[in-house]
Design a protein around this motif. Structure first.
Motif, short mmCIF file in Angstrom:
data_model
loop_
_atom_site.label_atom_id
_atom_site.label_comp_id
_atom_site.label_asym_id
_atom_site.label_seq_id
_atom_site.Cartn_x
_atom_site.Cartn_y
_atom_site.Cartn_z
N GLN A 648 146.79 56.84 8.05
CA GLN A 648 146.36 55.91 7.01
C GLN A 648 144.96 56.31 6.54
O GLN A 648 144.09 56.62 7.35
N THR A 650 141.63 55.16 5.32
CA THR A 650 140.96 53.86 5.49
C THR A 650 139.77 53.67 4.57
O THR A 650 139.13 52.63 4.59
N GLU A 702 142.84 57.52 9.58
CA GLU A 702 143.15 56.90 10.87
C GLU A 702 144.45 57.51 11.39
O GLU A 702 145.47 57.50 10.69
N ASN A 748 139.89 58.26 14.57
CA ASN A 748 139.49 58.34 13.17
C ASN A 748 138.91 59.72 12.88
O ASN A 748 138.06 60.21 13.63
#
Length: 793
Positions: A648, A650, A702, A748
């Motif tokens: 994802q 972010t 992420e 991350n």
């Protein structure tokens, strides 16, 4: 090396004893060692070139000025003669370190005292790890062993590696030597491997980069647009690569620019071929203007072996004589001429070329100064105290061998894993059938420009650590011309808990001087796989040992073949790495660095067509993931894991605002026909921009491990240009990172990009432009994406 002399050369070398090689005497310390010179009846105080307080260029000039013209010309070939009266010994420039210190070339040799060095996987497999820190660590290990060999009198300090030609077409025989088909990935590999070879800790960025000390010298090759060796009678010695300026800038030159500007490589090797009618080693625009002028090379330019001879005898460039060919190359910026196995055109013809007025002695001086400054930087003249203690114990050290195994593990790509068949459990799968022409592979695992290795851990050795192994070749060799040996392999599979079939290619199929003509497994290998799979009692795992593209659709679609692994040529520890992956000691995370095309791809366009973009009139489907418009067996960047990852983005990427300044203008950009809104200001010339921090943007990704196994994930970030821009890439890699994520946890990964590089397109006219409009930032295979607006006003 030219194919006509390639096999003869290996024969000649096999007949040469170790004493015939240039040997850097065991008691040789460094050129300017006062005691050494004293033993020769010379006084170091008489030699300005030994005065360490002076700039390197002044010292090198003093050395060159002391030589006669005849002496100078004998230093211009790879086997430099030296000048005994000045205490200058002979020096062999040609050593190789593609994926370990090798016996290729004339500058390095192994013997009973030092029988081998650490042999890492071939480059294409290491590239599949997408792990930049691994690439740098490998370079550090290789340079440590190189320095140890130098101290032992068995190697030089100049290494003509790495090979960073982009894989335009996987039929090219040298695919195993290179980092893949994406120019940014290839360039990133080059930067890190070169830094690993050259950098001395704490001395990476001195005030004067021109005198930056080096651990060893690294050379990026083969410059440029070289990827045809010998294909249906077309030979690299006479091949004229017809390349559009757009492709040249966007694809073929980019890795070399990164290698020189970011990696600070101290050498570039020019290639055999012509480019748009001009031999690469005689083109001043490519050498003097681009490498040394635009990119600021701090080092020397060398020819691929025999390239100057090829200019005259094969290309018959300008109908010139040997003296004329030498003059053309030296005026273009070529400092050193490699001759294979013993002939150097520079050494043989430069003296007369000067006497008849084809070249100035000052041009020779300039080339020699470049060479001697480099040798001073690697410590050949003054010594390198920090490496003085390296010796035999630093070659094939346990930590080096472990890194070779880790590199193989990280590069292995899991292509298929039906019903989570892998990893196998050693408690359940205790009896293995190991079959196929590579099931007992040893030397084949290290590919070319290699060895001898410290040791060879075959697949039989590797799997024997987990289970009882029974082995049958199934084929007499890789050619597998007969199916007569299949029955024993089938009999083993009928009774085994699991069957591992290891097939593929070797140097008889793909190699320097030998391009491929199809994407099939050779001979009866496909038949062997199908027959064994049909009768196997337990699950069947197919392992493919080869450089790249093989159409294994038959196995991909066969429900009896539960899993497929691509292992490249995995190096000396290959068998151990393969077994570790199959039995789950290591969770695979490699990704394909090349597109796997279907077999009919080879019928759609010739290897000799250099263009990358599709051509509808000719029916060409394009090349590499950036331009190819057809179906694939497996796409670039593909690779499975024993766990699952979710990605994802972010961060919300901000827009990029470009405010045109005076003498900065809007540029036209080609658009496809259709309902596309052409921006008022289509693009801006990148070279007109400051490209500073105001054009940077961040992308935070992420990575969540949603499975039940710890594992490493490769995050590949692409940019996609605005819709409607004509004849540009569909997407391009702009960054990547390999990250370890424990099961159930999240990591991350932060990327920082600059719009000038990461959103740029190269127009047909050769301009590098930043288009206005909505670009897309994409993670992996469109799993996550975010738009970024570029406004030019």
């Amino acid at each position: 090396m030219a194919p006509s002399s390639f096999f003869l050369a290996f024969f000649l070398l096999s007949c040469v004893s170790a004493t015939d090689f240039p040997v850097y005497l065991n008691n040789f310390t460094y050129v300017c060692d006062p005691s050494r010179l004293s033993d020769l009846g010379l006084d170091v105080s008489n030699f300005v070139f030994c005065n360490k307080s002076l700039p390197l260029e002044a010292r090198a000039k003093d050395l060159v000025d002391r030589m006669s013209l005849s002496e100078k010309t004998q230093q211009l070939g790879n086997s430099a003669a030296g000048v005994p009266r000045l205490g200058l010994p002979s020096y062999e420039w040609w050593s190789e370190a593609l994926h370990g210190v090798t016996s290729s070339g004339r500058g390095t040799h192994f013997d009973q005292a030092v029988p081998g060095g650490t042999s890492f996987p071939t480059v294409i497999l290491s590239a599949a790890s997408f792990n930049a820190s691994l690439w740098k660590n490998m370079g550090q290990v290789v340079s440590t062993e190189a320095r140890a060999l130098y101290n032992l009198g068995r190697a030089g300090l100049t290494y003509w590696s790495p090979n960073i030609n982009v894989i335009r077409d996987p039929r090219w025989g040298r695919v195993m030597e290179t980092p893949g088909e994406d120019p940014f990935v290839v360039g990133t590999y080059a930067v890190n491997y070169v830094r690993g070879l050259q950098d001395i800790e704490g001395q990476e960025n001195p005030k004067d980069l021109n005198s930056r000390p080096l651990k060893v010298s690294s050379c990026c090759k083969h410059y440029a647009a070289y990827d045809v060796d010998h294909w249906y009678g077309v030979d690299r010695r006479g091949f004229d690569a017809r390349v559009a300026e757009q492709d040249m800038l966007e694809t073929f030159l980019r890795p070399f620019e990164m290698c020189v500007k970011e990696g600070d490589a101290s050498c570039v090797m020019c290639s055999f071929n012509k480019i748009n009618g001009i031999p690469a080693c005689a083109d001043p625009r490519l050498l003097k203007e681009t490498i040394r002028g635009d990119w600021g090379l701090r080092g020397y330019i060398v020819s691929d072996c025999d390239s100057v001879q090829v200019i005259v005898e094969n290309n018959k460039w300008l109908g010139d004589s040997p003296e004329g060919g030498v003059a053309q190359a030296m005026k273009a910026g070529l400092d050193l001429d490699c001759g294979w196995p013993y002939l150097s055109y520079y050494s043989n013809y430069t003296l007369n070329a000067t006497k008849i007025g084809r070249i100035k002695e000052a041009d020779i001086d300039k080339a020699l100064i470049n060479l001697y400054v480099l040798l001073m930087r690697v410590g050949y003249f003054d010594g390198s105290p920090s490496f003085k203690s390296l010796g035999k114990d630093d070659i094939c050290a346990d930590v080096h061998i472990e890194l070779a195994a880790q590199a193989a593990r990280e590069g292995i790509v899991l292509l298929k894993n039906d019903n989570a068949t892998l990893p196998l459990s050693s408690n359940t799968f205790k009896n293995l059938a190991l079959v196929g022409p590579h099931a007992n592979a040893t030397e084949v695992m290290i590919g070319n420009y290699a060895g001898p290795a410290c040791r060879y851990i075959s697949p039989i050795d590797g799997f024997s650590a987990f289970a009882k192994v029974q082995y049958a070749m199934g084929c007499a060799d890789v050619a597998c011309a007969s199916g007569s040996l299949m029955t024993p392999a089938m009999d083993l599979a009928k009774n085994a808990d699991a069957t591992i079939i290891i097939v593929g290619l070797d140097l008889s199929i793909e190699a320097e001087g030998r391009d491929r003509v199809d994407f099939f497994l050779p001979g009866h290998q496909t038949h062997l796989v199908n027959e064994v799979a049909n009768v196997a009692k337990g699950p069947v795992i197919l392992v493919v040992m080869a450089s790249g593209t093989i159409d294994i659709s038959f196995a991909k679609d066969n429900p009896k073949i539960k899993a497929i692994l691509w292992v490249g040529y995995p190096g000396q520890e290959g068998g151990r790495a393969i077994a570790d992956v199959v039995y789950g000691k290591y969770n695979p995370g490699g990704k394909l660095p090349v597109t796997w095309y279907p077999a009919d791809y080879v019928d759609q366009l010739p290897l000799t067509s250099m263009q990358l973009r599709p051509d509808d009139e000719l029916g060409y489907p394009g090349r590499t993931y950036k331009f190819y418009n057809g179906s694939t067996v497996y796409p670039f960047g593909y690779g499975l894991s024993y766990t699952q990852f979710m990605h994802q983005i972010t961060t919300k990427v901000n827009s990029i605002d470009v405010k045109l300044k005076s003498r900065q203008y809007c540029r036209d950009l080609s658009y496809e026909e259709g309902e596309y809104t052409t921006p008022q200001c289509a693009a801006v010339l990148v070279s007109d921009m400051s490209c500073d921090k105001q054009f940077e943007f961040e992308v935070d990704v992420e990575v969540r491990n949603t499975g039940s196994v710890d594992g490493s994930d490769v995050v590949i970030v692409y940019s996609r240009p605005p819709r409607g821009v004509a004849r540009t890439h569909s997407k391009q890699v702009i960054g990547f990172e390999r990250v370890f994520v424990p099961k159930g946890q999240t990591q991350n990964v932060k990327f920082v990009f600059n719009a000038c590089k990461s959103l740029m397109v190269v127009e047909r006219n050769g301009y590098s432009l930043l288009p206005s409009g909505i670009h897309s930032i994409i993670v992996n295979d469109d799993e996550a994406s975010t738009p970024i607006q570029v406004n030019i006003h």
